[in-house]
Design a protein around this motif. Structure first.
Motif, PDB file in Angstrom:
ATOM      1  N   UNK A  58      33.465  53.207  10.375  1.00  0.00           N
ATOM      2  CA  UNK A  58      32.382  54.345  10.014  1.00  0.00           C
ATOM      3  C   UNK A  58      32.339  55.169   9.660  1.00  0.00           C
ATOM      4  N   UNK A  59      31.620  55.761   8.788  1.00  0.00           N
ATOM      5  CA  UNK A  59      32.605  57.081   7.716  1.00  0.00           C
ATOM      6  C   UNK A  59      32.122  58.501   9.124  1.00  0.00           C
ATOM      7  N   UNK A  60      33.361  58.853   8.996  1.00  0.00           N
ATOM      8  CA  UNK A  60      33.737  60.026  10.517  1.00  0.00           C
ATOM      9  C   UNK A  60      32.408  61.182   9.897  1.00  0.00           C
ATOM     10  N   UNK A  61      31.891  61.742  10.601  1.00  0.00           N
ATOM     11  CA  UNK A  61      30.969  63.416  10.225  1.00  0.00           C
ATOM     12  C   UNK A  61      32.052  64.658   9.842  1.00  0.00           C
ATOM     13  N   UNK A  62      31.241  65.323   9.047  1.00  0.00           N
ATOM     14  CA  UNK A  62      32.648  66.547   8.968  1.00  0.00           C
ATOM     15  C   UNK A  62      33.131  67.353  10.094  1.00  0.00           C
ATOM     16  N   UNK A  63      34.235  67.793   9.600  1.00  0.00           N
ATOM     17  CA  UNK A  63      34.937  68.031  10.506  1.00  0.00           C
ATOM     18  C   UNK A  63      36.625  68.889   9.917  1.00  0.00           C
ATOM     19  N   UNK A  64      37.043  69.435  10.393  1.00  0.00           N
ATOM     20  CA  UNK A  64      37.968  70.451   9.810  1.00  0.00           C
ATOM     21  C   UNK A  64      39.363  69.839  10.672  1.00  0.00           C
ATOM     22  N   UNK A  65      39.702  69.165   9.948  1.00  0.00           N
ATOM     23  CA  UNK A  65      41.593  68.491  10.006  1.00  0.00           C
ATOM     24  C   UNK A  65      42.419  69.347  10.248  1.00  0.00           C
ATOM     25  N   UNK A  66      43.837  70.262  10.788  1.00  0.00           N
ATOM     26  CA  UNK A  66      44.688  70.601  11.147  1.00  0.00           C
ATOM     27  C   UNK A  66      45.643  69.894  11.453  1.00  0.00           C
TER      28      UNK A  66
END
Length: 677
Positions: free
Chosen positions: A435-443
């Motif tokens: 399933x497509x992941x929800x919006x997030x910030x990838x650090x």
């Protein structure tokens, strides 16, 4: 007294009969309540400091003994008069400070005295209630001046007659006066490099043409327009401070200059070329009507073209914070290839786009905080986008995510502030997750990142490994009420590097608080939580700062001072906890810890019988009651334990007597020895 080391110069100071400290050729008479200049100092004195005394008159004979005087300082006296021949024997004075006196009373006689100082380089007349006419008289014959301060006076208007003879002047300070008009006052100052007119009442600056000026500070006025002279001459201007004014438009700058710092903070600046309804003012011009005596001049300016006509290639700092900017014109940043610091915080920006057209290759700091940003657009494939960025502040916006490649090319990024945005951190990706992941910030994998703020982001029960591949030193998770609904295992990737951790107001409770793996922690903020018991895992850490304010702690461990934590702590916050007044042994032991500072010591209280008391001065009745309570508790434990012990003893005796014969037979059969019963 001699002071020195090895073969270095030795400074020797003595005390004069008047109480002045004498160090080589300097006499320091500051704050001695002197009403006149001492006459018994060394004759070779070159520097005489008389600040903060009560001298009213500098007489004709006051300086007769000091022929070598080069520096005379008299600020904050009651000086009303300098007699005309006061400097006849000290004409070599280079620096004269007369700030914060009463020279307005006899300024004409004082001017006669100053005129004999033919070698004077620096003069400070600040805070003497001088008008422009008084200033003109005082400095009329001081053609050798290089630095002049007339700040904090009552100057209102300047014209060409005020500074006529100051042909060598390099620096002029006019701040904190009442200046509302300047009419060619600086045209004759051909060597002037630094001009400070801050904190006045200037409404505008038009036809600015001081090509030799390097630093201009006109902050804290009421300026609505700044228009440089239309000329192709090279301006030496390096720093222009227009902050805290009423600027409506971006200033019309010199076409050719050396400008490297442009400060426009706290104005009403905006751009009007594009409007939300699709209309455009690209071709609109503004006409300025300039009235000079009987002549009238009309200047027509295109608000947009003038920006591009200015050469901003040397600009390194642009501060446009606290304005009304909701977008930047196309190509605006492309004019600034040398920009290293860009501050656009506290504006109305709704989107910000970074593309190859605005490379900003030299940018090290970008502040977009406190805007309305819902989107940060980045043109993918722009390989040289923000390669030198180190500090990125996006706090207090409306962001929910960042472009996946936002940190791809920021090879030097160290500090990111995402606080007070509704963002989530990307968890460790799962292969089975279709399933497509929800919006997030990838650090993850941003190896250079050391400081990250996620305060007030609404983070919930974190999991996975959101910090994998990073080496964070400073992490702020405060004001995320549900971020610790699980345990702290999702922070394990930072266990070896994390030194500063803020968990303020995160609903942390004692059973979750296991910090035993975070051996590198130096500063820990646990304030505003629900701790009822001091976390035992803290005892093994070597923290230097710990904040326990606003919790539900009743006491700290009695041996807290002997723990590794107690030996390393240098700062401890303890207030606003309901400590028990009868169990304050830990408090007494902390008072004995050498080097430990408790900044909120005066705010620490304890509770006793619904009363809030000061643990540093408990009333004697309370102390006695606490002793009785402790004694009663000991007696209670004894009363509870004694019957239990007696019952067990009696039960053992009954069992033994009942089974005595059987036990003896068992022993006999085991040992094989016969005997009578």
């Amino acid at each position: 007294l001699a002071a020195g080391w090895g073969s270095e110069a030795i400074a020797v100071w003595t005390m004069s009969p008047s109480g002045c400290e004498l160090v080589q050729s300097t006499a320091n008479c500051t704050g001695r309540w002197l009403s006149s200049i001492p006459g018994n100092l060394r004759g070779d004195t070159e520097e005489l400091l008389l600040d903060d005394n009560t001298i009213q008159v500098l007489g004709n004979t006051s300086l007769r003994s000091y022929h070598h005087l080069r520096h005379l300082s008299l600020p904050r006296n009651r000086l009303e008069l300098i007699e005309p021949d006061a400097f006849l024997s000290s004409q070599g004075v280079h620096v004269l400070s007369l700030a914060d006196n009463l020279l307005f009373t006899n300024y004409s006689l004082t001017a006669a005295a100053l005129s004999s100082l033919t070698a004077l380089r620096t003069l400070d007349l600040a805070g003497n209630r001088l008008t422009e006419d008084m200033v003109s008289v005082l400095i009329w014959n001081l053609s050798s001046l290089e630095s002049l301060s007339v700040a904090r006076n009552i100057i209102m208007r300047l014209d060409s007659s005020v500074f006529t003879n100051l042909t060598q002047l390099l620096e002029l300070n006019l701040e904190k006066n009442y200046i509302f008009e300047i009419d060619q006052a600086f045209e004759g100052l051909q060597r002037l490099q630094r001009l400070n007119i801050a904190y006045n009442y200037l409404p505008c600056i038009v036809e600015f043409g001081l090509t030799q000026l390097r630093v201009l500070n006109v902050s804290n006025n009421v300026i609505e327009w700044f228009l440089a002279l239309e000329s192709d001459d090279l301006f030496e201007l390096e720093v222009l401070d227009l902050s805290h004014n009423h600027l409506l438009f971006f200033p019309v700058l010199p076409r050719q200059s050396k400008l490297h710092s442009l400060l426009l903070r706290d104005n009403e600046l905006s751009f009007y070329q594009r409007f939300p309804n699709g209309t455009s003012l690209a071709d609109v011009t503004v006409q300025f009507l300039l009235i000079d005596g009987n002549s009238t001049n009309v200047t027509t300016v295109s608000l947009w073209d003038e920006i591009s006509h200015s050469n901003l290639s040397s600009l390194r700092l642009l501060d446009m914070s606290q304005n009304q900017v909701w977008y930047l014109p196309e190509g605006f940043l492309a004019q600034m290839p040398s920009l290293t610091h860009l501050k656009l915080n506290q504006n109305c920006l709704e989107t910000f786009q970074l593309s190859e057209g605005d490379p900003l290759a030299m940018l090290t700091e970008l502040d977009l905080s406190q805007n309305r940003l819902a989107e940060l657009r980045m043109e993918m494939g722009a390989g040289d986008l923000l390669p030198n960025l180190q500090l990125f502040n996006l706090s207090t916006n409306r962001l929910r995510a960042l472009s996946p490649g936002v940190f791809t090319y920021t090879r030097k990024i160290t500090t990111v502030d995402l606080s007070r945005n509704r963002v989530d951190l990307c968890p460790q990706p799962s292969v089975a997750d279709a399933v497509e992941s929800p919006p997030c910030v990838d650090i993850r994998g941003v190896k250079t990142l050391t400081h990250l703020s996620l305060a007030g982001c609404g983070l919930r029960g974190m999991g996975g490994h959101p910090f994998q591949g990073t080496s964070l030193i400073h992490l702020d998770l405060s004001d995320n009420h549900q971020v610790l609904s699980g345990d702290l295992r999702w922070l394990q990737d930072l266990a070896l590097t994390l030194q500063v951790l803020s968990l303020r107001n995160t609903s942390l409770y004692s059973t979750v608080a296991d910090f035993s793996d975070f051996n590198s922690l130096v500063h820990l903020d646990l304030s505003g939580n629900s701790l009822t018991v001091f976390p035992t895992s803290l005892g093994v850490l070597k923290l230097r700062s710990l904040d326990l304010r606003d919790n539900c702690l009743l006491a700290l461990p009695l041996d807290a001072a002997q723990m590794p934590l107690g030996k390393s702590l240098r700062e401890l916050y303890l207030s606003r906890n309901p400590y028990n007044c009868c169990t304050l042994g830990w408090w007494d032991s902390l008072q004995q810890v050498e080097g430990l500072n408790i900044p909120d010591r005066q705010e620490v209280t304890c509770s006793y019988a619904s009363r809030t008391l000061n643990p540093r001065a408990l009333p004697e009745p309370v102390l006695q009651s606490c002793r009785w309570q402790m004694a009663n508790m000991t007696l209670l434990y004894l009363v509870l334990c004694l019957p239990t012990c007696l019952t067990l003893l009696v039960a053992f005796a009954v069992i033994f007597l009942t089974l005595k014969q059987k036990l003896l037979k068992m022993v006999k059969s085991q040992c094989g020895v016969s005997g009578p019963y």
